[in-house]
Design a protein around this motif. Structure first.
Motif, PDB file in Angstrom:
ATOM      1  N   ILE A 147       0.821  -1.228   0.000  1.00 15.82           N
ATOM      2  CA  ILE A 147       0.000   0.000   0.000  1.00 15.82           C
ATOM      3  C   ILE A 147       0.850   1.270   0.000  1.00 15.82           C
ATOM      4  N   GLY A 148       2.136   1.124  -0.341  1.00 14.50           N
ATOM      5  CA  GLY A 148       2.945   2.329  -0.563  1.00 14.50           C
ATOM      6  C   GLY A 148       2.347   3.124  -1.722  1.00 14.50           C
ATOM      7  N   LYS A 149       2.635   4.401  -1.778  1.00  6.00           N
ATOM      8  CA  LYS A 149       1.965   5.271  -2.755  1.00  6.00           C
ATOM      9  C   LYS A 149       2.253   4.916  -4.209  1.00  6.00           C
ATOM     10  N   ASP A 150       3.312   4.169  -4.444  1.00 11.58           N
ATOM     11  CA  ASP A 150       3.611   3.769  -5.822  1.00 11.58           C
ATOM     12  C   ASP A 150       3.168   2.344  -6.122  1.00 11.58           C
ATOM     13  N   LYS A 151       2.426   1.723  -5.191  1.00 11.21           N
ATOM     14  CA  LYS A 151       2.050   0.323  -5.332  1.00 11.21           C
ATOM     15  C   LYS A 151       0.669   0.174  -5.959  1.00 11.21           C
ATOM     16  N   LEU A 152       0.465  -0.996  -6.575  1.00 12.18           N
ATOM     17  CA  LEU A 152      -0.769  -1.269  -7.308  1.00 12.18           C
ATOM     18  C   LEU A 152      -2.012  -1.128  -6.438  1.00 12.18           C
ATOM     19  N   LEU A 153      -1.986  -1.705  -5.237  1.00 15.45           N
ATOM     20  CA  LEU A 153      -3.182  -1.687  -4.397  1.00 15.45           C
ATOM     21  C   LEU A 153      -3.538  -0.267  -3.977  1.00 15.45           C
ATOM     22  N   TYR A 154      -2.536   0.511  -3.616  1.00 18.78           N
ATOM     23  CA  TYR A 154      -2.786   1.908  -3.231  1.00 18.78           C
ATOM     24  C   TYR A 154      -3.467   2.649  -4.375  1.00 18.78           C
ATOM     25  N   ARG A 155      -2.922   2.490  -5.583  1.00 17.11           N
ATOM     26  CA  ARG A 155      -3.484   3.198  -6.729  1.00 17.11           C
ATOM     27  C   ARG A 155      -4.898   2.722  -7.052  1.00 17.11           C
ATOM     28  N   ALA A 156      -5.130   1.408  -6.925  1.00 16.44           N
ATOM     29  CA  ALA A 156      -6.451   0.856  -7.229  1.00 16.44           C
ATOM     30  C   ALA A 156      -7.506   1.351  -6.242  1.00 16.44           C
ATOM     31  N   ILE A 157      -7.133   1.422  -4.952  1.00 14.60           N
ATOM     32  CA  ILE A 157      -8.083   1.905  -3.936  1.00 14.60           C
ATOM     33  C   ILE A 157      -8.377   3.380  -4.151  1.00 14.60           C
ATOM     34  N   LYS A 158      -7.334   4.157  -4.380  1.00 14.99           N
ATOM     35  CA  LYS A 158      -7.516   5.592  -4.573  1.00 14.99           C
ATOM     36  C   LYS A 158      -8.371   5.894  -5.803  1.00 14.99           C
ATOM     37  N   ALA A 159      -8.189   5.092  -6.856  1.00 12.91           N
ATOM     38  CA  ALA A 159      -8.934   5.323  -8.099  1.00 12.91           C
ATOM     39  C   ALA A 159     -10.288   4.620  -8.092  1.00 12.91           C
ATOM     40  N   ASP A 160     -10.573   3.855  -7.024  1.00 18.31           N
ATOM     41  CA  ASP A 160     -11.813   3.091  -6.927  1.00 18.31           C
ATOM     42  C   ASP A 160     -11.980   2.178  -8.143  1.00 18.31           C
ATOM     43  N   LYS A 161     -10.880   1.488  -8.485  1.00 16.13           N
ATOM     44  CA  LYS A 161     -10.874   0.599  -9.649  1.00 16.13           C
ATOM     45  C   LYS A 161     -10.405  -0.810  -9.247  1.00 16.13           C
ATOM     46  N   LEU A 162     -11.008  -1.322  -8.216  1.00 18.50           N
ATOM     47  CA  LEU A 162     -10.573  -2.624  -7.711  1.00 18.50           C
ATOM     48  C   LEU A 162     -11.106  -3.773  -8.553  1.00 18.50           C
ATOM     49  N   SER A 163     -10.271  -4.791  -8.720  1.00 18.32           N
ATOM     50  CA  SER A 163     -10.730  -6.085  -9.214  1.00 18.32           C
ATOM     51  C   SER A 163     -10.772  -7.019  -8.013  1.00 18.32           C
ATOM     52  N   SER A 164     -11.167  -8.261  -8.209  1.00 12.53           N
ATOM     53  CA  SER A 164     -11.231  -9.197  -7.084  1.00 12.53           C
ATOM     54  C   SER A 164      -9.832  -9.443  -6.516  1.00 12.53           C
ATOM     55  N   ILE A 165      -9.740  -9.443  -5.198  1.00 10.54           N
ATOM     56  CA  ILE A 165      -8.452  -9.607  -4.532  1.00 10.54           C
ATOM     57  C   ILE A 165      -8.598 -10.538  -3.332  1.00 10.54           C
ATOM     58  N   ILE A 166      -7.489 -11.124  -2.924  1.00 14.48           N
ATOM     59  CA  ILE A 166      -7.451 -11.942  -1.715  1.00 14.48           C
ATOM     60  C   ILE A 166      -6.291 -11.482  -0.856  1.00 14.48           C
ATOM     61  N   PHE A 167      -6.596 -11.138   0.394  1.00 19.42           N
ATOM     62  CA  PHE A 167      -5.573 -10.763   1.368  1.00 19.42           C
ATOM     63  C   PHE A 167      -5.193 -12.007   2.162  1.00 19.42           C
ATOM     64  N   TYR A 168      -3.900 -12.276   2.199  1.00 15.14           N
ATOM     65  CA  TYR A 168      -3.394 -13.489   2.854  1.00 15.14           C
ATOM     66  C   TYR A 168      -2.284 -13.111   3.815  1.00 15.14           C
ATOM     67  N   GLY A 169      -2.388 -13.532   5.068  1.00 19.18           N
ATOM     68  CA  GLY A 169      -1.335 -13.224   6.036  1.00 19.18           C
ATOM     69  C   GLY A 169      -1.710 -13.660   7.431  1.00 19.18           C
ATOM     70  N   PRO A 170      -0.770 -13.561   8.388  1.00 19.11           N
ATOM     71  CA  PRO A 170      -1.013 -13.988   9.764  1.00 19.11           C
ATOM     72  C   PRO A 170      -2.092 -13.141  10.424  1.00 19.11           C
ATOM     73  N   PRO A 171      -2.633 -13.598  11.564  1.00 16.36           N
ATOM     74  CA  PRO A 171      -3.622 -12.802  12.289  1.00 16.36           C
ATOM     75  C   PRO A 171      -3.034 -11.460  12.733  1.00 16.36           C
TER      76      PRO A 171
END
Length: 445
Positions: free
Chosen positions: A37-61
């Motif tokens: 979610i750094g400002k140059d990262k895909l997810l940051y740009r997708a959220i800011k532009a409201d242009k999300l495709s389907s995603i899965i978040f994977y990681g520890p609790p």
């Protein structure tokens, strides 16, 4: 929403756990995970532009999977719906899809469906979602602590972008703890508490990258600590130690951390790193792993990786397995440590393991050959008439208890499966085999 629903939601928001109240609503408030979610990262740009495709978040609790979903909910123009896979049934899913179709057909509005613990959906439930993800009826956001490549339908995966979240760094946890203590709007700033630097560092370290565990501990500390003479609640190191008495260990006996830890344990023994092997043993014991499971892994390593370089390794491992069953914890840790230290320190050879796999592969890929007649059973009636056992030479009747004769079937005389190494006891085996091959023809029947 009626008045009663509104009041219930307001009360839940006030009385919900600190970790929930402190959850960020914007990307700028999110702590950690800058690799996605750094400002140059895909997810940051997708959220800011409201242009999300389907995603899965994977990681520890406690690493922010649900947090990121909530941030998306607060920034998107799409309808945001949520299901928890642990409680959602077929009707819940049908209702969500119906609502999504209405949003799309009547208002031209997209629907984002957030499914927490998506790995708990069975194959049928995941299959049900697939066509609606594929045709854009819903944009799926899944959250899972398990490896999605093992737990999520391959067809869903192919239509989603996987984002792996990492355990938060210690400094990230400290930032969240300070926000929790001093933020008067979302945190517990109204309690007029202060936290000492050593207590802050201790909690951040013991949380082990899990923000939720750290925030739960600080909330407990503030709510249960009496005010000092200056009117403030002081979170000191002794208070912090009482609030989180055991380090948070990311270890689910059926999940990734289990398999990763076991894998590292085996590879450390195989690699002859005693300290690393003992470290991973300690992690498993601390997390409550089954001692019989650990003992079985040690026996396998002794046979597979030590082999005949030190035949005693399997004896030590097997004895340890029997002993831990009879003794149990906590003393079993000593027995396991002894076995691990021995196996890790032993010379290594996988020659016997490779030999049986080579033999199995040969049997699988070649026609079954006849057992040489002189090796066949001669203990039944008429065996001699058939030539079974005729000509067999009893090895113990010869010097050195050895006689040269054919044991492999015809056509396989030159096949070799076991190739002993020059390591440990196996060198003696190799030398002995070489000596037998060089014996004069007088040893041949």
């Amino acid at each position: 929403m009626d008045l009663f629903d509104y009041m219930r939601n307001q009360n839940m928001e006030k009385e919900s756990p600190l970790a929930s109240r402190l959850r960020p609503t914007t990307l700028e408030e999110v702590v950690g995970q800058q690799h996605i979610i750094g400002k140059d990262k895909l997810l940051y740009r997708a959220i800011k532009a409201d242009k999300l495709s389907s995603i899965i978040f994977y990681g520890p609790p406690g690493t922010g999977k649900t947090t990121l979903a909530k941030v998306i909910a607060n920034t998107t123009s799409a309808e945001f719906l949520q299901l928890n896979a642990t409680s959602a049934g077929k009707k819940d899913m049908e209702d969500v899809i119906t609502q999504a179709k209405n949003n799309q057909g009547m208002y031209g509005k997209k629907t984002i469906l957030f499914i927490d613990e998506i790995h708990r959906f069975n194959k049928g439930q995941q299959d049900y979602l697939l066509p609606f993800v594929e045709d854009g009826t819903v944009i799926l956001i899944g959250a899972t602590t398990e490896n999605p490549y093992f737990e999520v339908n391959g067809a869903l995966l192919s239509r989603s972008v996987i984002f792996e979240l990492h355990a938060l760094e210690k400094e990230d946890i400290k930032t969240l703890l300070q926000r929790a203590v001093y933020d008067k709007e979302k945190g517990m700033g109204a309690y007029d508490a202060v936290i000492d630097e050593d207590a802050l560092s201790f909690l951040a370290d013991m949380a082990n990258g899990d923000a939720r565990a750290a925030l739960t501990a600080i909330e407990l500390g503030i709510l249960t600590t009496e005010r000092s003479e200056d009117g403030k609640i002081h979170i000191t190191l002794p208070v912090a130690e009482q609030c989180i008495q055991k380090r948070v260990i990311r270890y689910d006996k059926s999940g990734d951390n289990h398999y990763d830890t076991v894998s590292a344990f085996i590879k450390s023994m195989r690699g002859s790193d005693v300290d690393a092997a003992l470290y991973y043993l300690a992690r498993m014991l601390y997390a409550g792993e089954d001692i019989k499971f650990i003992a079985r892994r040690i026996m396998i390593c002794a046979a597979e990786d030590v082999g005949l370089a030190d035949p005693n390794a399997l004896n030590v491992a097997t004895s340890a397995a029997l002993a831990v069953e009879r003794i149990g914890m906590p003393e079993a840790r000593i027995i396991l440590a002894e076995a691990v230290s021995y196996v890790a320190s032993a010379p290594k050879s996988n020659a016997s393991y490779m030999a049986i796999d080579a033999a199995l592969d040969y049997v699988k890929n070649h026609k079954t050959a006849s057992v040489p007649a002189h090796l066949q059973d001669a203990h039944y009636k008429s065996a001699e008439k058939l030539g079974h056992g005729v000509g067999y030479q009893y090895a113990h009747s010869y010097p050195m208890h050895y006689v040269k004769q054919q044991y492999l079937p015809d056509g396989m005389e030159d096949i070799s499966f076991y190739e002993p190494t020059e390591i440990g006891y196996e060198k003696k085996i190799k030398d002995y085999q070489k000596m037998l091959k060089e014996l004069p023809e007088t040893f041949k029947s």
